[in-house]
Write a protein that holds these residues in place. Structure first.
Motif, PDB file in Angstrom:
ATOM      1  N   ALA A  69       0.811  -1.222   0.000  1.00 38.92           N
ATOM      2  CA  ALA A  69       0.000   0.000   0.000  1.00 38.92           C
ATOM      3  C   ALA A  69       0.841   1.267   0.000  1.00 38.92           C
ATOM      4  CB  ALA A  69      -0.937  -0.005   1.205  1.00 38.92           C
ATOM      5  N   ALA A  70       2.125   1.146   0.373  1.00 37.24           N
ATOM      6  CA  ALA A  70       2.989   2.334   0.357  1.00 37.24           C
ATOM      7  C   ALA A  70       3.330   2.727  -1.082  1.00 37.24           C
ATOM      8  CB  ALA A  70       4.259   2.052   1.133  1.00 37.24           C
ATOM      9  N   THR A  71       3.234   1.788  -2.005  1.00 35.73           N
ATOM     10  CA  THR A  71       3.603   2.073  -3.395  1.00 35.73           C
ATOM     11  C   THR A  71       2.430   2.002  -4.356  1.00 35.73           C
ATOM     12  OG1 THR A  71       5.656   0.929  -2.837  1.00 35.73           O
ATOM     13  CG2 THR A  71       5.341   1.479  -5.147  1.00 35.73           C
ATOM     14  N   TYR A  72       1.574   1.012  -4.161  1.00 31.86           N
ATOM     15  CA  TYR A  72       0.487   0.783  -5.126  1.00 31.86           C
ATOM     16  C   TYR A  72      -0.880   1.023  -4.485  1.00 31.86           C
ATOM     17  CZ  TYR A  72       4.340  -1.622  -7.400  1.00 31.86           C
ATOM     18  OH  TYR A  72       5.555  -1.907  -7.959  1.00 31.86           O
ATOM     19  N   PRO A  73      -1.861   1.420  -5.325  1.00 30.89           N
ATOM     20  CA  PRO A  73      -3.234   1.527  -4.782  1.00 30.89           C
ATOM     21  C   PRO A  73      -3.690   0.123  -4.393  1.00 30.89           C
ATOM     22  CG  PRO A  73      -3.081   2.475  -6.995  1.00 30.89           C
ATOM     23  CD  PRO A  73      -1.814   1.725  -6.759  1.00 30.89           C
ATOM     24  N   THR A  74      -3.693  -0.114  -3.105  1.00 31.72           N
ATOM     25  CA  THR A  74      -3.977  -1.466  -2.603  1.00 31.72           C
ATOM     26  C   THR A  74      -5.351  -1.508  -1.966  1.00 31.72           C
ATOM     27  OG1 THR A  74      -1.627  -1.752  -2.214  1.00 31.72           O
ATOM     28  CG2 THR A  74      -3.073  -3.246  -1.030  1.00 31.72           C
ATOM     29  N   MET A  75      -6.047  -2.616  -2.191  1.00 28.21           N
ATOM     30  CA  MET A  75      -7.399  -2.737  -1.632  1.00 28.21           C
ATOM     31  C   MET A  75      -7.643  -4.176  -1.201  1.00 28.21           C
ATOM     32  SD  MET A  75      -9.108  -2.476  -5.318  1.00 28.21           S
ATOM     33  CE  MET A  75      -7.861  -1.287  -5.754  1.00 28.21           C
ATOM     34  N   ILE A  76      -8.663  -4.346  -0.386  1.00 33.29           N
ATOM     35  CA  ILE A  76      -9.021  -5.700   0.023  1.00 33.29           C
ATOM     36  C   ILE A  76     -10.323  -6.086  -0.642  1.00 33.29           C
ATOM     37  CG2 ILE A  76      -9.907  -7.019   1.998  1.00 33.29           C
ATOM     38  CD1 ILE A  76      -7.599  -5.777   3.591  1.00 33.29           C
ATOM     39  N   ALA A  77     -10.317  -7.268  -1.258  1.00 41.54           N
ATOM     40  CA  ALA A  77     -11.570  -7.834  -1.771  1.00 41.54           C
ATOM     41  C   ALA A  77     -11.956  -8.910  -0.764  1.00 41.54           C
ATOM     42  CB  ALA A  77     -11.360  -8.419  -3.161  1.00 41.54           C
ATOM     43  N   TYR A  78     -12.961  -8.611   0.028  1.00 44.25           N
ATOM     44  CA  TYR A  78     -13.371  -9.544   1.081  1.00 44.25           C
ATOM     45  C   TYR A  78     -14.467 -10.445   0.513  1.00 44.25           C
ATOM     46  CZ  TYR A  78     -14.873 -11.167   5.704  1.00 44.25           C
ATOM     47  OH  TYR A  78     -15.187 -11.942   6.794  1.00 44.25           O
ATOM     48  N   ILE A  79     -14.107 -11.718   0.285  1.00 48.03           N
ATOM     49  CA  ILE A  79     -15.036 -12.648  -0.375  1.00 48.03           C
ATOM     50  C   ILE A  79     -15.969 -13.272   0.665  1.00 48.03           C
ATOM     51  CG2 ILE A  79     -15.169 -14.538  -2.084  1.00 48.03           C
ATOM     52  CD1 ILE A  79     -13.196 -12.338  -2.960  1.00 48.03           C
ATOM     53  N   ILE A  80     -17.262 -13.198   0.364  1.00 51.65           N
ATOM     54  CA  ILE A  80     -18.270 -13.722   1.299  1.00 51.65           C
ATOM     55  C   ILE A  80     -19.086 -14.822   0.617  1.00 51.65           C
ATOM     56  CG2 ILE A  80     -20.365 -13.095   2.606  1.00 51.65           C
ATOM     57  CD1 ILE A  80     -19.189 -10.207   2.656  1.00 51.65           C
ATOM     58  N   ASP A  81     -19.307 -15.884   1.375  1.00 48.72           N
ATOM     59  CA  ASP A  81     -20.157 -16.967   0.881  1.00 48.72           C
ATOM     60  C   ASP A  81     -21.609 -16.529   1.111  1.00 48.72           C
ATOM     61  OD1 ASP A  81     -21.633 -19.309   0.560  1.00 48.72           O
ATOM     62  OD2 ASP A  81     -19.995 -20.575   1.314  1.00 48.72           O
ATOM     63  N   THR A  82     -22.242 -15.981   0.068  1.00 47.02           N
ATOM     64  CA  THR A  82     -23.575 -15.368   0.240  1.00 47.02           C
ATOM     65  C   THR A  82     -24.622 -16.340   0.810  1.00 47.02           C
ATOM     66  OG1 THR A  82     -23.003 -13.989  -1.628  1.00 47.02           O
ATOM     67  CG2 THR A  82     -25.280 -13.872  -0.890  1.00 47.02           C
ATOM     68  N   PRO A  83     -24.764 -17.556   0.250  1.00 44.03           N
ATOM     69  CA  PRO A  83     -25.813 -18.432   0.800  1.00 44.03           C
ATOM     70  C   PRO A  83     -25.619 -18.717   2.287  1.00 44.03           C
ATOM     71  CG  PRO A  83     -24.882 -19.346  -1.225  1.00 44.03           C
ATOM     72  CD  PRO A  83     -24.053 -18.164  -0.874  1.00 44.03           C
TER      73      PRO A  83
END
Ligand code: GTP
Length: 389
Positions: free
Chosen positions: A142-156
């Protein structure tokens, strides 16, 4: 909360591809999602750069550019350190993190030609989210690149209010720990659409209504918790996808674009502010240490004042030894002052009992007179038209 509707495309020629850290509970579909996203980006002629940080995965359905398994054999780590599976995975990740600067070097070389960097994390979510290595890797990226979290959820599996709430609280803890932009990815919408989740997140009363049906002791706790979560939802991007059918992949990429904007507008300035604050603090500490050192140097071991023989030296009445470096100087009190001329000599220490003082002063005067005589001589030669050496 935003649902990836109003988006801005990444700037053309941007040399900092977004880094997407895929995190989720075991079985939520992280690996399948990564596989689908990889295929989707290949189809769009934007092949991603992939890092696999899961040392325990048996086989990956995509090829990773950098794979932790090439560096550390977690089963060997388990044997050598006498650890169980989780300890083995954590230690393998720790060992890998010690080499992360090299990993960054590889990424850096490729970054200008990349549009996306994907990172798969260990199936045991807490190994990444609650470990020092996870924080180091996230912060470094995150100090160098636009970093993000994709939080995967088991919808059912999140359709019950209590499970939904638990999952959201966990997501909330990760958001507050990492502080990077956050995308909630409701996976498996081919089995159960995620509309209920969007409704619960946007309509507080709808969630309260769902909670009313829960008559357990937990419901009152959840009632108060849901109030807290309202604030958290405002910081999230929400998308529904199916890693199996490929539905929602473009929505996800729009959410990524939004997260890049959020990174530039919120995370990066905050990061710069924190770094500047740290720099100022270190500078202030350095100055304080220097001032203390100078103060200490003004005293000998017995607590007596010492001084330097060179420029800025103290008078016998105990002034600050280094002029100009320490405040609280007062030079014109009519005391016996020593000569301020810089004679180029090394400073020397002395205390009030220094009996060599007078000899030294005499020598200084002699030296100065000698220099003056030489200068006069030189001037005379110059006036007589001779070369001055
Ligand atoms: N129906 C459906 N099943 C899915 C979807 N995504 C993943 N699955 C299934 O969910 C199960 C778990 O998927 P994985 O991708 O292995 O999940 P994971 O989060 O990587 O699991 P760990 O490796 O334990 O961390 C598999 O049986 C997948 O086929 C989806 O979008 N729809």
């Amino acid at each position: 909360m935003s649902t990836a509707a109003n988006t801005t495309a990444p700037a053309a020629g941007d040399k900092r591809p977004p880094v997407i850290l895929c995190i989720g509970m075991a079985g939520s579909g992280k690996t399948t999602f990564m596989q689908r996203l990889n295929a989707h980006l290949h189809a769009k002629k934007q092949p991603p750069y992939i890092l696999n940080l899961d040392p325990a995965v048996a086989s990956l359905p995509f090829s990773a550019n950098i794979d932790i398994r090439d560096t550390v054999n977690y089963k060997e780590v388990m044997k050598q350190y006498n650890l169980g599976p989780n300890g083995g995975i954590l230690t393998a990740l720790n060992l890998f993190t010690t080499k992360f600067d090299q990993v960054l070097g590889f990424v850096e070389k490729r970054a200008p030609s990349l549009d996306y960097i994907l990172v798969d994390t260990p199936g045991q979510i807490e190994i990444f989210t609650w470990s020092a290595s996870g924080s180091i890797i996230t912060d470094t990226l995150a100090a160098t690149y636009p970093t993000m979290i994709a939080y995967i959820i088991d919808t059912p599996r999140t359709a019950a209010p209590a499970t939904f709430m638990s999952n959201m609280l966990y997501a909330c803890s990760i958001l507050y720990k990492t502080k990077v932009p956050f995308i909630l990815v409701f996976n498996k919408i081919d089995v159960k659409p995620h509309d209920f989740a969007v409704e619960w997140m946007t309509d507080f009363e709808a969630f309260q209504e769902a909670l009313q049906k829960d008559k357990t002791y937990m419901s009152s706790l959840m009632n108060s918790m849901s109030l807290v979560l309202d604030e958290f939802y405002a910081h999230l991007k929400v998308v529904g996808v199916s890693a199996v059918t490929g539905a929602g992949m473009d929505d996800f990429l729009k959410a990524v674009d939004e997260a890049v904007v959020e990174y530039d507008q919120e995370y990066k300035p905050e990061l710069e502010r924190v770094l500047e604050e740290r720099r100022l603090k270190q500078e202030a500490e350095k100055e304080e240490h220097m001032a203390r050192l100078l103060k200490d140097m003004a005293m000998d071991e017995k607590g007596k004042e010492v001084s330097f023989g060179g420029k800025g030296h103290t008078s016998k009445k105990g002034k600050t030894p280094l002029r100009g470096m320490v405040a609280d100087e007062d030079d014109d009190e009519g005391e016996e002052e020593e000569d301020d001329e810089d004679d180029g000599r090394e400073p020397r220490y002395r205390d009030e009992d220094d009996s060599g003082d007078d000899d030294y002063e005499g020598y200084r005067i002699e030296e100065e007179e000698r220099r003056n005589r030489m200068e006069d001589e030189s001037l005379k030669r110059f006036l007589a038209g001779k070369r001055v050496d």
